[in-house]
Design a protein around this motif. Structure first.
Motif, PDB file in Angstrom:
ATOM      1  N   GLN A   7       0.787  -1.238   0.000  1.00 53.82           N
ATOM      2  CA  GLN A   7       0.000   0.000   0.000  1.00 53.82           C
ATOM      3  C   GLN A   7       0.820   1.289   0.000  1.00 53.82           C
ATOM      4  O   GLN A   7       0.320   2.332  -0.414  1.00 53.82           O
ATOM      5  CB  GLN A   7      -0.920   0.021   1.234  1.00 53.82           C
ATOM      6  CG  GLN A   7      -1.893  -1.138   1.324  1.00 53.82           C
ATOM      7  CD  GLN A   7      -2.974  -1.093   0.260  1.00 53.82           C
ATOM      8  OE1 GLN A   7      -3.270  -0.052  -0.319  1.00 53.82           O
ATOM      9  NE2 GLN A   7      -3.565  -2.249  -0.033  1.00 53.82           N
ATOM     10  N   ALA A   8       2.076   1.242   0.481  1.00 58.07           N
ATOM     11  CA  ALA A   8       2.823   2.481   0.744  1.00 58.07           C
ATOM     12  C   ALA A   8       3.451   3.034  -0.534  1.00 58.07           C
ATOM     13  O   ALA A   8       4.671   3.133  -0.672  1.00 58.07           O
ATOM     14  CB  ALA A   8       3.884   2.249   1.815  1.00 58.07           C
ATOM     15  N   GLN A  19      -2.712   7.970  -2.102  1.00 51.68           N
ATOM     16  CA  GLN A  19      -3.866   7.377  -1.452  1.00 51.68           C
ATOM     17  C   GLN A  19      -4.816   6.836  -2.514  1.00 51.68           C
ATOM     18  O   GLN A  19      -5.045   7.476  -3.535  1.00 51.68           O
ATOM     19  CB  GLN A  19      -4.597   8.416  -0.580  1.00 51.68           C
ATOM     20  CG  GLN A  19      -3.747   9.021   0.526  1.00 51.68           C
ATOM     21  CD  GLN A  19      -3.385   8.009   1.603  1.00 51.68           C
ATOM     22  OE1 GLN A  19      -4.115   7.053   1.841  1.00 51.68           O
ATOM     23  NE2 GLN A  19      -2.238   8.224   2.257  1.00 51.68           N
ATOM     24  N   ARG A  20      -5.384   5.669  -2.252  1.00 48.24           N
ATOM     25  CA  ARG A  20      -6.361   5.088  -3.166  1.00 48.24           C
ATOM     26  C   ARG A  20      -7.658   5.884  -3.077  1.00 48.24           C
ATOM     27  O   ARG A  20      -8.194   6.119  -1.996  1.00 48.24           O
ATOM     28  CB  ARG A  20      -6.604   3.618  -2.808  1.00 48.24           C
ATOM     29  CG  ARG A  20      -7.667   2.907  -3.643  1.00 48.24           C
ATOM     30  CD  ARG A  20      -7.118   2.498  -4.987  1.00 48.24           C
ATOM     31  NE  ARG A  20      -8.112   1.782  -5.768  1.00 48.24           N
ATOM     32  CZ  ARG A  20      -8.187   0.447  -5.866  1.00 48.24           C
ATOM     33  NH1 ARG A  20      -7.312  -0.301  -5.198  1.00 48.24           N
ATOM     34  NH2 ARG A  20      -9.103  -0.131  -6.605  1.00 48.24           N
ATOM     35  N   ASN A  21      -8.151   6.290  -4.225  1.00 51.50           N
ATOM     36  CA  ASN A  21      -9.399   7.047  -4.293  1.00 51.50           C
ATOM     37  C   ASN A  21     -10.198   6.513  -5.470  1.00 51.50           C
ATOM     38  O   ASN A  21      -9.998   6.915  -6.613  1.00 51.50           O
ATOM     39  CB  ASN A  21      -9.121   8.545  -4.466  1.00 51.50           C
ATOM     40  CG  ASN A  21     -10.369   9.392  -4.339  1.00 51.50           C
ATOM     41  OD1 ASN A  21     -11.484   8.917  -4.546  1.00 51.50           O
ATOM     42  ND2 ASN A  21     -10.197  10.664  -3.998  1.00 51.50           N
ATOM     43  N   LEU A 122       2.764  -7.520  -1.175  1.00 48.36           N
ATOM     44  CA  LEU A 122       3.619  -7.654  -2.345  1.00 48.36           C
ATOM     45  C   LEU A 122       3.360  -6.578  -3.388  1.00 48.36           C
ATOM     46  O   LEU A 122       2.217  -6.172  -3.625  1.00 48.36           O
ATOM     47  CB  LEU A 122       3.395  -9.027  -2.997  1.00 48.36           C
ATOM     48  CG  LEU A 122       3.718 -10.259  -2.148  1.00 48.36           C
ATOM     49  CD1 LEU A 122       3.414 -11.524  -2.939  1.00 48.36           C
ATOM     50  CD2 LEU A 122       5.159 -10.242  -1.690  1.00 48.36           C
ATOM     51  N   ALA A 123       4.460  -6.176  -4.030  1.00 45.34           N
ATOM     52  CA  ALA A 123       4.375  -5.287  -5.185  1.00 45.34           C
ATOM     53  C   ALA A 123       5.453  -5.690  -6.183  1.00 45.34           C
ATOM     54  O   ALA A 123       6.567  -6.058  -5.802  1.00 45.34           O
ATOM     55  CB  ALA A 123       4.569  -3.821  -4.785  1.00 45.34           C
ATOM     56  N   ASN A 151      13.627   5.686  -9.932  1.00 45.60           N
ATOM     57  CA  ASN A 151      12.724   6.576  -9.188  1.00 45.60           C
ATOM     58  C   ASN A 151      11.569   5.734  -8.669  1.00 45.60           C
ATOM     59  O   ASN A 151      10.446   5.820  -9.147  1.00 45.60           O
ATOM     60  CB  ASN A 151      12.225   7.703 -10.094  1.00 45.60           C
ATOM     61  CG  ASN A 151      11.380   8.723  -9.350  1.00 45.60           C
ATOM     62  OD1 ASN A 151      11.603   8.958  -8.166  1.00 45.60           O
ATOM     63  ND2 ASN A 151      10.418   9.306 -10.036  1.00 45.60           N
ATOM     64  N   LEU A 152      11.845   4.905  -7.664  1.00 41.59           N
ATOM     65  CA  LEU A 152      10.843   3.971  -7.170  1.00 41.59           C
ATOM     66  C   LEU A 152       9.653   4.719  -6.560  1.00 41.59           C
ATOM     67  O   LEU A 152       9.847   5.561  -5.671  1.00 41.59           O
ATOM     68  CB  LEU A 152      11.457   3.042  -6.116  1.00 41.59           C
ATOM     69  CG  LEU A 152      12.504   2.044  -6.609  1.00 41.59           C
ATOM     70  CD1 LEU A 152      13.139   1.330  -5.419  1.00 41.59           C
ATOM     71  CD2 LEU A 152      11.899   1.040  -7.580  1.00 41.59           C
ATOM     72  N   PRO A 153       8.442   4.424  -7.000  1.00 43.50           N
ATOM     73  CA  PRO A 153       7.258   5.104  -6.454  1.00 43.50           C
ATOM     74  C   PRO A 153       6.809   4.461  -5.136  1.00 43.50           C
ATOM     75  O   PRO A 153       5.679   3.991  -4.989  1.00 43.50           O
ATOM     76  CB  PRO A 153       6.229   4.913  -7.567  1.00 43.50           C
ATOM     77  CG  PRO A 153       6.589   3.612  -8.201  1.00 43.50           C
ATOM     78  CD  PRO A 153       8.087   3.530  -8.121  1.00 43.50           C
ATOM     79  N   VAL A 154       7.725   4.459  -4.169  1.00 43.25           N
ATOM     80  CA  VAL A 154       7.520   3.807  -2.890  1.00 43.25           C
ATOM     81  C   VAL A 154       7.930   4.774  -1.782  1.00 43.25           C
ATOM     82  O   VAL A 154       8.951   5.462  -1.896  1.00 43.25           O
ATOM     83  CB  VAL A 154       8.354   2.508  -2.800  1.00 43.25           C
ATOM     84  CG1 VAL A 154       8.279   1.887  -1.410  1.00 43.25           C
ATOM     85  CG2 VAL A 154       7.892   1.502  -3.854  1.00 43.25           C
ATOM     86  N   GLN A 155       7.153   4.807  -0.703  1.00 43.68           N
ATOM     87  CA  GLN A 155       7.470   5.689   0.408  1.00 43.68           C
ATOM     88  C   GLN A 155       8.744   5.226   1.119  1.00 43.68           C
ATOM     89  O   GLN A 155       9.032   4.022   1.176  1.00 43.68           O
ATOM     90  CB  GLN A 155       6.299   5.727   1.389  1.00 43.68           C
ATOM     91  CG  GLN A 155       5.039   6.344   0.810  1.00 43.68           C
ATOM     92  CD  GLN A 155       3.854   6.245   1.738  1.00 43.68           C
ATOM     93  OE1 GLN A 155       4.009   6.257   2.964  1.00 43.68           O
ATOM     94  NE2 GLN A 155       2.659   6.150   1.177  1.00 43.68           N
TER      95      GLN A 155
END
Length: 283
Positions: A7-8, A19-21, A122-123, A151-155
């Motif tokens: 999720q992060a 955030q999922r919207n 998992l991602a 540029n990983l789209p991960v927090q």
């Protein structure tokens, strides 16, 4: 066993949490990324692309999917899963990203290997939209992302485990997204990997020099495992798939590709190393 999507996620444009919207992921700034009908999301902005269709082609992805699903690299998947889950306590939740996941073979193998008490978030990420599309069609339990290792789209600091399978490691990014003490499992080809195929398609082979392991900044080396075995391929289609899923297809001459296409059977050496790093915040 429980599998849940990671999720992060972070906005690839400004790094803010996503955030999922509904059917999209959005950041506080207002950037929005639609979720495709197959379930994956494209987090590779056009300004971060080096070409219109980066990464593996549709044909390469299809060849790799056929080859891997035939079980030819199962020993590699087994060794990876064992290393990833070794020492993981029962009832633990493990957040894992496969950076350069292709069509998701190794992530699916990891999901099958966990115990009933463990949970995996998992991602899988790949720069090829064709790879992610194939992964999303085969597995609805993981998060599938079109994106770049650069540029990983991960927090930051949200991953327990990061996989890099025959890929392009970007260690500063890997260190950024791993938790302190988090693990990096990296698989690279050894000097004899697919040697017999390379001897057929190339006029001569370069002398492979023994390379010392370079310790990336921010990581501690835990161990290296050699995985080596003969692989017998029967039928021209299997040989063609192996060649098509590697960079050798484009590096070989037309004559070399023709020699490979004429084969009906071939035994090749699988020679890879599985390197286990730990994120070391003091490094």
């Amino acid at each position: 066993m429980s599998i849940t999507p990671f999720q992060a996620l972070a906005c690839p444009l400004d790094g803010d949490p996503l955030q999922r919207n509904g059917n999209a992921w959005r950041c506080a700034t207002g950037h929005s990324f639609d979720i495709a009908k197959q379930g994956h999301v494209n987090l590779l902005p056009v300004q971060q692309k080096r070409s219109g269709d980066p990464g593996d082609s549709k044909a390469m992805v299809a060849a790799r999917q056929r080859f891997l699903n035939a079980g030819h690299y199962q020993p590699i998947a087994d060794a990876l899963s064992q290393a990833a889950l070794k020492g993981l306590p029962s009832h633990a939740t493990l957040s894992c990203l496969d950076a350069g996941c292709g069509e998701g073979y190794y992530l699916r193998a990891l999901a099958k290997a966990i115990s009933k008490e463990q949970t995996l978030a998992l991602a899988g990420l790949d720069i090829s939209k064709w790879a992610i599309l194939a992964a999303a069609k085969q597995d609805k339990g993981s998060r599938w992302l079109v994106g770049s290792n650069a540029n990983l789209p991960v927090q930051p600091g949200t991953l327990d485990l990061l996989l890099c399978m025959f890929g392009f490691p970007v260690y500063n990014e890997f260190a950024r997204v791993l938790k302190p003490g988090g693990m990096l499992l990296q698989v690279d080809a050894g000097p004899d990997h697919l040697r017999e195929l390379r001897e057929i398609i190339y006029p001569t082979l370069k002398v492979e020099r023994t390379r010392e392991l370079q310790l990336p900044q921010g990581f501690a080396h835990l161990n290296t495992q050699a995985i080596r075995y003969p692989l017998e391929l029967n039928g021209a289609d299997s040989i063609a798939d192996l060649l098509a899923m590697t960079p050798h297809l484009y590096r070989a001459s037309a004559e070399g590709r023709a020699r490979a296409a004429a084969l009906e059977s071939l035994t090749v050496t699988v020679d890879v190393r599985l390197v286990h790093f730990a994120h070391d915040t003091k490094g």
